[in-house]
Design a protein around this motif. Structure first.
Motif, short mmCIF file in Angstrom:
data_model
loop_
_atom_site.label_atom_id
_atom_site.label_comp_id
_atom_site.label_asym_id
_atom_site.label_seq_id
_atom_site.Cartn_x
_atom_site.Cartn_y
_atom_site.Cartn_z
N MET A 1 -22.79 -5.38 -17.80
CA MET A 1 -20.92 -5.54 -19.19
C MET A 1 -19.56 -5.24 -17.84
O MET A 1 -18.90 -6.57 -17.62
N LYS A 2 -19.51 -4.43 -16.85
CA LYS A 2 -18.41 -4.46 -15.74
C LYS A 2 -18.50 -5.14 -14.72
O LYS A 2 -17.08 -5.78 -14.77
N LYS A 3 -19.60 -6.55 -14.17
CA LYS A 3 -19.59 -6.92 -13.84
C LYS A 3 -18.48 -8.58 -14.31
O LYS A 3 -17.89 -9.23 -13.65
N LEU A 4 -18.74 -8.57 -15.53
CA LEU A 4 -18.77 -9.64 -16.04
C LEU A 4 -17.57 -9.06 -16.98
O LEU A 4 -16.41 -10.52 -16.51
N LEU A 5 -16.86 -7.92 -16.94
CA LEU A 5 -15.26 -8.56 -17.30
C LEU A 5 -14.15 -8.42 -15.04
O LEU A 5 -13.77 -8.76 -15.43
N LEU A 6 -15.22 -7.98 -14.11
CA LEU A 6 -14.60 -8.35 -13.12
C LEU A 6 -14.41 -9.77 -12.61
O LEU A 6 -13.18 -9.96 -11.95
N ILE A 7 -15.53 -10.11 -13.57
CA ILE A 7 -15.74 -11.97 -12.81
C ILE A 7 -14.20 -12.85 -13.53
O ILE A 7 -13.61 -13.33 -13.18
N GLY A 8 -13.93 -12.22 -15.26
CA GLY A 8 -13.19 -12.72 -16.09
C GLY A 8 -12.10 -12.15 -15.14
O GLY A 8 -11.31 -13.14 -15.16
N ALA A 9 -11.72 -10.46 -14.91
CA ALA A 9 -10.53 -10.72 -14.34
C ALA A 9 -10.55 -11.81 -12.91
O ALA A 9 -9.23 -12.07 -12.35
N ALA A 10 -11.19 -11.45 -12.10
CA ALA A 10 -10.68 -12.23 -10.97
C ALA A 10 -10.50 -14.08 -11.17
O ALA A 10 -9.27 -14.87 -10.39
N ALA A 11 -11.53 -14.19 -11.94
CA ALA A 11 -11.13 -15.42 -12.85
C ALA A 11 -9.99 -16.06 -12.67
O ALA A 11 -8.65 -16.85 -12.44
N ALA A 12 -9.49 -14.86 -13.87
CA ALA A 12 -7.62 -15.33 -14.26
C ALA A 12 -7.17 -15.28 -13.78
O ALA A 12 -5.68 -15.69 -13.51
N GLY A 13 -7.44 -14.45 -12.14
CA GLY A 13 -5.90 -13.94 -11.76
C GLY A 13 -6.30 -14.71 -10.83
O GLY A 13 -4.91 -15.73 -10.03
N TYR A 14 -7.27 -15.70 -9.85
CA TYR A 14 -7.92 -17.22 -9.52
C TYR A 14 -6.16 -18.02 -9.67
O TYR A 14 -5.62 -18.49 -9.48
N VAL A 15 -6.64 -18.14 -11.56
CA VAL A 15 -6.14 -19.25 -12.33
C VAL A 15 -4.59 -18.88 -12.21
O VAL A 15 -3.83 -20.16 -11.36
N LEU A 16 -4.36 -17.62 -12.21
CA LEU A 16 -2.79 -17.79 -12.80
C LEU A 16 -2.01 -17.53 -11.83
O LEU A 16 -1.17 -18.11 -11.04
N GLY A 17 -2.97 -17.50 -10.39
CA GLY A 17 -2.39 -17.18 -8.78
C GLY A 17 -2.18 -18.49 -8.17
O GLY A 17 -1.02 -18.11 -7.47
N THR A 18 -3.59 -19.77 -8.52
CA THR A 18 -3.07 -21.23 -8.37
C THR A 18 -1.55 -22.05 -8.68
O THR A 18 -0.73 -21.28 -9.95
N LYS A 19 -0.60 -23.08 -8.35
CA LYS A 19 0.36 -23.21 -8.73
C LYS A 19 0.10 -23.87 -10.12
O LYS A 19 0.88 -23.68 -11.44
N ALA A 20 -2.04 -24.85 -10.67
CA ALA A 20 -1.56 -25.09 -11.81
C ALA A 20 -1.60 -24.13 -13.28
O ALA A 20 -1.60 -24.57 -13.62
N GLY A 21 -2.68 -23.30 -12.31
CA GLY A 21 -2.36 -21.81 -13.90
C GLY A 21 -0.73 -21.33 -13.38
O GLY A 21 -1.02 -21.05 -15.40
N ARG A 22 -0.05 -21.91 -12.71
CA ARG A 22 0.95 -21.09 -12.77
C ARG A 22 2.24 -22.34 -14.33
O ARG A 22 2.32 -21.77 -15.00
#
Length: 99
Positions: A1-22
């Motif tokens: 469960m903790k790994k899934l949360l970490l992966i989800g947070a990393a994915a969200a950070g990546y998407v929001l951090g990219t120009k397309a994500g912004r």
């Protein structure tokens, strides 16, 4: 469960951090703002506020009534304790079985 949360947070950070994500973030923000400010949603918000205020008022009245009742009981108890005719005599200091 903790790994899934970490992966989800990393994915969200990546998407929001990219120009397309912004750009997508800004699009979602604009859309959610339109929805929030729409007439049906604001009507529901105002109704919910009214219900909450009514419930808070009713709860406040109940608390005030309970506090008043408790205060009256305490005052009556104090008055009875001050009246020697209503108090019970202290237990005898003589030993057991002594009358």
């Amino acid at each position: 469960m903790k790994k899934l949360l970490l992966i989800g947070a990393a994915a969200a950070g990546y998407v929001l951090g990219t120009k397309a994500g912004r750009e997508r973030y800004e699009q979602i923000r604009r859309h959610s703002s339109k929805v929030w400010n729409s007439e049906p949603v604001q009507h529901g918000v105002h109704e919910a506020e009214g219900v909450a205020k009514h419930a808070a008022s009713a709860a406040g009245s109940k608390v005030a009534d309970a506090a008043s009742t408790a205060g009256s009981r305490v005052a009556a108890k104090v008055r009875n304790d001050d009246d020697p005719s209503t108090s019970t005599p202290p237990p005898s200091s003589a030993g057991p079985g002594v009358n």
